[in-house]
Design a protein around this motif. Structure first.
Motif, PDB file in Angstrom:
ATOM      1  N   PHE A 132      72.245 -11.387  42.106  1.00  0.00           N
ATOM      2  CA  PHE A 132      72.863 -12.788  42.817  1.00  0.00           C
ATOM      3  C   PHE A 132      72.298 -14.353  41.755  1.00  0.00           C
ATOM      4  CE2 PHE A 132      74.650 -11.522  47.156  1.00  0.00           C
ATOM      5  CZ  PHE A 132      75.959 -10.925  46.581  1.00  0.00           C
ATOM      6  N   VAL A 133      73.399 -14.772  41.439  1.00  0.00           N
ATOM      7  CA  VAL A 133      73.198 -16.317  40.355  1.00  0.00           C
ATOM      8  C   VAL A 133      73.490 -17.028  40.981  1.00  0.00           C
ATOM      9  CG1 VAL A 133      73.714 -15.344  38.705  1.00  0.00           C
ATOM     10  CG2 VAL A 133      71.969 -17.330  38.928  1.00  0.00           C
ATOM     11  N   LEU A 134      73.318 -18.314  41.436  1.00  0.00           N
ATOM     12  CA  LEU A 134      73.918 -19.771  42.114  1.00  0.00           C
ATOM     13  C   LEU A 134      74.154 -20.824  40.557  1.00  0.00           C
ATOM     14  CD1 LEU A 134      75.113 -21.963  43.793  1.00  0.00           C
ATOM     15  CD2 LEU A 134      72.638 -23.098  43.673  1.00  0.00           C
ATOM     16  N   VAL A 135      74.672 -20.390  40.358  1.00  0.00           N
ATOM     17  CA  VAL A 135      76.013 -20.828  39.075  1.00  0.00           C
ATOM     18  C   VAL A 135      76.552 -22.184  39.176  1.00  0.00           C
ATOM     19  CG1 VAL A 135      76.510 -19.259  37.618  1.00  0.00           C
ATOM     20  CG2 VAL A 135      77.962 -19.186  38.896  1.00  0.00           C
ATOM     21  N   VAL A 136      76.932 -23.182  38.097  1.00  0.00           N
ATOM     22  CA  VAL A 136      77.537 -25.102  38.567  1.00  0.00           C
ATOM     23  C   VAL A 136      78.344 -24.918  37.242  1.00  0.00           C
ATOM     24  CG1 VAL A 136      76.078 -25.737  39.938  1.00  0.00           C
ATOM     25  CG2 VAL A 136      75.974 -25.863  37.227  1.00  0.00           C
ATOM     26  N   LYS A 140      80.890 -30.604  34.862  1.00  0.00           N
ATOM     27  CA  LYS A 140      80.993 -30.749  36.361  1.00  0.00           C
ATOM     28  C   LYS A 140      79.657 -31.219  37.404  1.00  0.00           C
ATOM     29  CE  LYS A 140      85.143 -31.091  37.009  1.00  0.00           C
ATOM     30  NZ  LYS A 140      86.148 -31.963  37.024  1.00  0.00           N
ATOM     31  N   VAL A 141      78.637 -30.240  36.826  1.00  0.00           N
ATOM     32  CA  VAL A 141      77.024 -31.019  37.255  1.00  0.00           C
ATOM     33  C   VAL A 141      76.511 -30.835  36.514  1.00  0.00           C
ATOM     34  CG1 VAL A 141      75.214 -29.918  38.848  1.00  0.00           C
ATOM     35  CG2 VAL A 141      77.789 -29.900  39.482  1.00  0.00           C
ATOM     36  N   ALA A 142      75.779 -31.641  36.564  1.00  0.00           N
ATOM     37  CA  ALA A 142      74.038 -32.828  35.090  1.00  0.00           C
ATOM     38  C   ALA A 142      72.956 -31.351  36.084  1.00  0.00           C
ATOM     39  CB  ALA A 142      74.457 -34.047  35.752  1.00  0.00           C
ATOM     40  N   ALA A 143      73.122 -31.494  36.638  1.00  0.00           N
ATOM     41  CA  ALA A 143      71.852 -30.566  36.594  1.00  0.00           C
ATOM     42  C   ALA A 143      71.791 -29.267  36.641  1.00  0.00           C
ATOM     43  CB  ALA A 143      71.483 -30.268  39.021  1.00  0.00           C
ATOM     44  N   ARG A 144      70.780 -29.255  36.298  1.00  0.00           N
ATOM     45  CA  ARG A 144      69.361 -28.105  35.682  1.00  0.00           C
ATOM     46  C   ARG A 144      68.581 -26.773  35.818  1.00  0.00           C
ATOM     47  NH1 ARG A 144      71.695 -29.220  30.752  1.00  0.00           N
ATOM     48  NH2 ARG A 144      70.916 -27.043  29.945  1.00  0.00           N
ATOM     49  N   ASN A 145      68.019 -27.658  37.705  1.00  0.00           N
ATOM     50  CA  ASN A 145      67.613 -26.806  38.340  1.00  0.00           C
ATOM     51  C   ASN A 145      67.866 -26.712  39.819  1.00  0.00           C
ATOM     52  OD1 ASN A 145      66.102 -28.709  39.309  1.00  0.00           O
ATOM     53  ND2 ASN A 145      65.333 -28.754  37.114  1.00  0.00           N
ATOM     54  N   ALA A 146      67.193 -25.991  40.863  1.00  0.00           N
ATOM     55  CA  ALA A 146      67.394 -26.324  42.118  1.00  0.00           C
ATOM     56  C   ALA A 146      67.189 -27.343  42.453  1.00  0.00           C
ATOM     57  CB  ALA A 146      66.271 -24.881  42.925  1.00  0.00           C
ATOM     58  N   ALA A 227      73.280 -21.373  34.827  1.00  0.00           N
ATOM     59  CA  ALA A 227      72.106 -20.611  35.999  1.00  0.00           C
ATOM     60  C   ALA A 227      72.060 -21.715  36.344  1.00  0.00           C
ATOM     61  CB  ALA A 227      72.134 -19.648  35.645  1.00  0.00           C
ATOM     62  N   ILE A 228      71.206 -22.077  37.822  1.00  0.00           N
ATOM     63  CA  ILE A 228      70.569 -22.752  38.479  1.00  0.00           C
ATOM     64  C   ILE A 228      69.416 -21.902  38.893  1.00  0.00           C
ATOM     65  CG2 ILE A 228      70.084 -24.121  40.492  1.00  0.00           C
ATOM     66  CD1 ILE A 228      72.118 -25.626  38.152  1.00  0.00           C
ATOM     67  N   GLY A 229      69.530 -21.012  39.697  1.00  0.00           N
ATOM     68  CA  GLY A 229      68.896 -20.146  40.155  1.00  0.00           C
ATOM     69  C   GLY A 229      69.088 -18.704  40.415  1.00  0.00           C
ATOM     70  N   VAL A 230      67.165 -18.218  40.578  1.00  0.00           N
ATOM     71  CA  VAL A 230      68.098 -17.050  40.697  1.00  0.00           C
ATOM     72  C   VAL A 230      68.243 -16.626  42.570  1.00  0.00           C
ATOM     73  CG1 VAL A 230      67.092 -14.086  40.627  1.00  0.00           C
ATOM     74  CG2 VAL A 230      67.548 -14.898  38.383  1.00  0.00           C
ATOM     75  N   ALA A 238      68.215  -9.297  32.521  1.00  0.00           N
ATOM     76  CA  ALA A 238      69.215  -9.455  32.499  1.00  0.00           C
ATOM     77  C   ALA A 238      69.321 -11.076  32.377  1.00  0.00           C
ATOM     78  CB  ALA A 238      70.401  -9.423  33.132  1.00  0.00           C
ATOM     79  N   LEU A 239      68.416 -12.045  33.135  1.00  0.00           N
ATOM     80  CA  LEU A 239      68.164 -13.533  33.306  1.00  0.00           C
ATOM     81  C   LEU A 239      67.006 -14.272  32.855  1.00  0.00           C
ATOM     82  CD1 LEU A 239      71.103 -14.480  35.105  1.00  0.00           C
ATOM     83  CD2 LEU A 239      70.967 -14.705  32.845  1.00  0.00           C
ATOM     84  N   PRO A 240      66.489 -13.445  31.930  1.00  0.00           N
ATOM     85  CA  PRO A 240      64.797 -13.735  32.221  1.00  0.00           C
ATOM     86  C   PRO A 240      64.248 -15.297  32.066  1.00  0.00           C
ATOM     87  CG  PRO A 240      65.054 -13.149  29.638  1.00  0.00           C
ATOM     88  CD  PRO A 240      66.369 -13.005  31.007  1.00  0.00           C
ATOM     89  N   ASP A 241      64.860 -16.393  31.645  1.00  0.00           N
ATOM     90  CA  ASP A 241      64.759 -17.460  31.398  1.00  0.00           C
ATOM     91  C   ASP A 241      65.420 -18.338  32.847  1.00  0.00           C
ATOM     92  OD1 ASP A 241      63.038 -17.529  29.282  1.00  0.00           O
ATOM     93  OD2 ASP A 241      64.838 -17.531  27.841  1.00  0.00           O
ATOM     94  N   VAL A 242      65.783 -17.592  33.807  1.00  0.00           N
ATOM     95  CA  VAL A 242      66.457 -18.560  35.127  1.00  0.00           C
ATOM     96  C   VAL A 242      65.395 -18.491  36.227  1.00  0.00           C
ATOM     97  CG1 VAL A 242      68.015 -18.789  36.413  1.00  0.00           C
ATOM     98  CG2 VAL A 242      68.722 -17.423  34.289  1.00  0.00           C
ATOM     99  N   PRO A 243      64.512 -18.941  36.747  1.00  0.00           N
ATOM    100  CA  PRO A 243      63.568 -18.569  37.525  1.00  0.00           C
ATOM    101  C   PRO A 243      64.317 -19.156  39.270  1.00  0.00           C
ATOM    102  CG  PRO A 243      64.091 -21.451  37.103  1.00  0.00           C
ATOM    103  CD  PRO A 243      64.922 -20.860  35.764  1.00  0.00           C
ATOM    104  N   THR A 244      63.893 -17.898  39.930  1.00  0.00           N
ATOM    105  CA  THR A 244      64.696 -17.643  41.331  1.00  0.00           C
ATOM    106  C   THR A 244      64.043 -18.714  42.558  1.00  0.00           C
ATOM    107  OG1 THR A 244      62.758 -16.898  42.198  1.00  0.00           O
ATOM    108  CG2 THR A 244      63.127 -15.729  41.231  1.00  0.00           C
ATOM    109  N   MET A 245      64.536 -19.260  43.371  1.00  0.00           N
ATOM    110  CA  MET A 245      65.074 -20.223  44.299  1.00  0.00           C
ATOM    111  C   MET A 245      63.018 -20.197  45.580  1.00  0.00           C
ATOM    112  SD  MET A 245      67.507 -21.688  43.919  1.00  0.00           S
ATOM    113  CE  MET A 245      69.246 -21.393  43.632  1.00  0.00           C
ATOM    114  N   ALA A 246      62.606 -19.296  44.616  1.00  0.00           N
ATOM    115  CA  ALA A 246      61.516 -19.080  45.929  1.00  0.00           C
ATOM    116  C   ALA A 246      60.725 -19.939  44.969  1.00  0.00           C
ATOM    117  CB  ALA A 246      60.639 -17.923  46.019  1.00  0.00           C
ATOM    118  N   GLU A 247      60.864 -19.908  43.044  1.00  0.00           N
ATOM    119  CA  GLU A 247      60.630 -20.871  42.581  1.00  0.00           C
ATOM    120  C   GLU A 247      59.843 -21.401  42.427  1.00  0.00           C
ATOM    121  OE1 GLU A 247      58.901 -18.233  38.460  1.00  0.00           O
ATOM    122  OE2 GLU A 247      61.575 -17.615  38.880  1.00  0.00           O
TER     123      GLU A 247
END
Length: 330
Positions: A132-136, A140-146, A227-230, A238-247
């Motif tokens: 799963f991935v959290l997307v925005v 509408k959302v300027a945030a680029r990370n969690a 993508a905000i985070g895995v 499939a999304l190697p550049d997207v960090p996890t929420m734990a990271e």
């Protein structure tokens, strides 16, 4: 255990290739019955699990010695309708079902269930998972990370909505899990399925949502979603550049969309063994493995015994999340 699918991916690939050489050869060539194997899916056609099962069906037929496989979609009530039919089937190896997280979420969400999610089934194998991935919506959302999203939500508690595929679904719980870990709030907007949910995030009617990676890969590539985070503890290929929420500082956010093969309760041990071997072999063939990889799925079959324990662990885990988030079916 719920995150085991995402660990040691190189080893898992080696094990899968070994299954191709060994498990296929050990599955009994003789069919248990001339009748087709009925595979009940308690979800709609075209959904993630439906796509997975239909991709694996030809390999499953081969693994069963040529026995035909008939896939039957019986959606409704978050998976309850189809599973209620499954548990009433004869425990003779002629009927199996494929369920996902909702199977062990529903008992905590619904006041009454027509069956016991543990006692009325025989686990055959928890086969794998879809990350799963959290997307925005980037407009509408300027945030680029969690962390940036957390700050935005704290600054404007009543200003944002998050979508789900329905009240009490695993997508709903995944979103609630992030909100709880981040100490923020957003208005929950339930949809009837993932398709309408994703369409409205892209359209800007809602700002964000958790979704299975395969459902949004194209939108992430085109930039219509960000993508905000895995949601698992390990990044996905499939999304190697997207960090996890734990990271990003949220180690408690750890959830994926697993799928499992089950049968009615009291299935004889010999049938459990036969079906488990066939499922493992089917998902290890090069054709099915390639299809699973393209869909972003991670395959790492569990034994029937490990699957039974996994179901009990997940049931308890989601019960705590449902209670804390006060999630109801309406």
């Amino acid at each position: 255990m719920h995150n085991a699918f995402f660990r040691r991916r190189g080893l898992a690939a080696l094990v899968a290739s070994t299954f191709v050489l060994t498990a296929v050869g050990t599955v009994p060539a003789a069919r248990a019955s001339d009748k087709p194997l009925r595979v009940i899916l308690p979800i709609s056609a075209g959904s993630g699990v439906d796509t997975i099962v239909r991709a694996a069906a030809p390999s499953l037929t081969k693994a069963l010695g040529g026995q035909a496989v008939v896939v039957e979609n019986l959606p409704g009530a978050g998976g309850i309708t189809g599973t209620a039919t499954l548990v009433k089937a004869a425990p003779d190896g002629g009927t199996i079902g494929v369920v996902s997280n909702n199977h062990v979420v529903n008992p905590s969400v619904f006041a009454r269930m027509p069956f016991d999610a543990i006692a009325d089934i025989t686990p055959v194998s928890v086969v794998g998972a879809t990350p799963f991935v959290l997307v925005v919506n980037p407009a509408k959302v300027a945030a680029r990370n969690a962390n940036e999203l957390q700050a935005m939500l704290k600054a404007k508690p009543d200003g944002y909505n998050y979508a789900s595929s329905g009240n009490g679904t695993i997508i709903h719980l995944a979103g609630a899990m992030f909100m709880d870990a981040a100490g923020v709030e957003a208005r929950h907007i339930p949809y009837k399925g993932t398709g309408p949910m994703v369409a409205d995030i892209i359209g800007g009617q809602v700002e964000m949502g958790v979704v299975a990676v395969p459902a949004v890969q194209g939108h992430l590539k085109s930039g219509t979603l960000r993508a905000i985070g895995v949601m698992g503890k390990t990044r996905v290929a499939a999304l190697p550049d997207v960090p996890t929420m734990a990271e990003q500082g949220f180690p408690g956010v750890d959830v994926a969309g697993w799928f499992a093969v089950i049968a009615p309760a009291k299935l004889p041990p010999a049938e459990v063994k036969r079906l488990h071997a066939a499922v493992v072999a089917a998902f290890a063939t090069p054709e099915t493995a390639e299809a699973m990889f393209k869909q972003g799925n991670i395959i790492n079959p569990m034994t029937p015994e490990a699957s039974a324990q996994f179901f009990r662990t997940e049931l308890d885990r989601y019960a705590r999340i449902v209670k804390k988030a006060n999630i109801t079916p309406e």
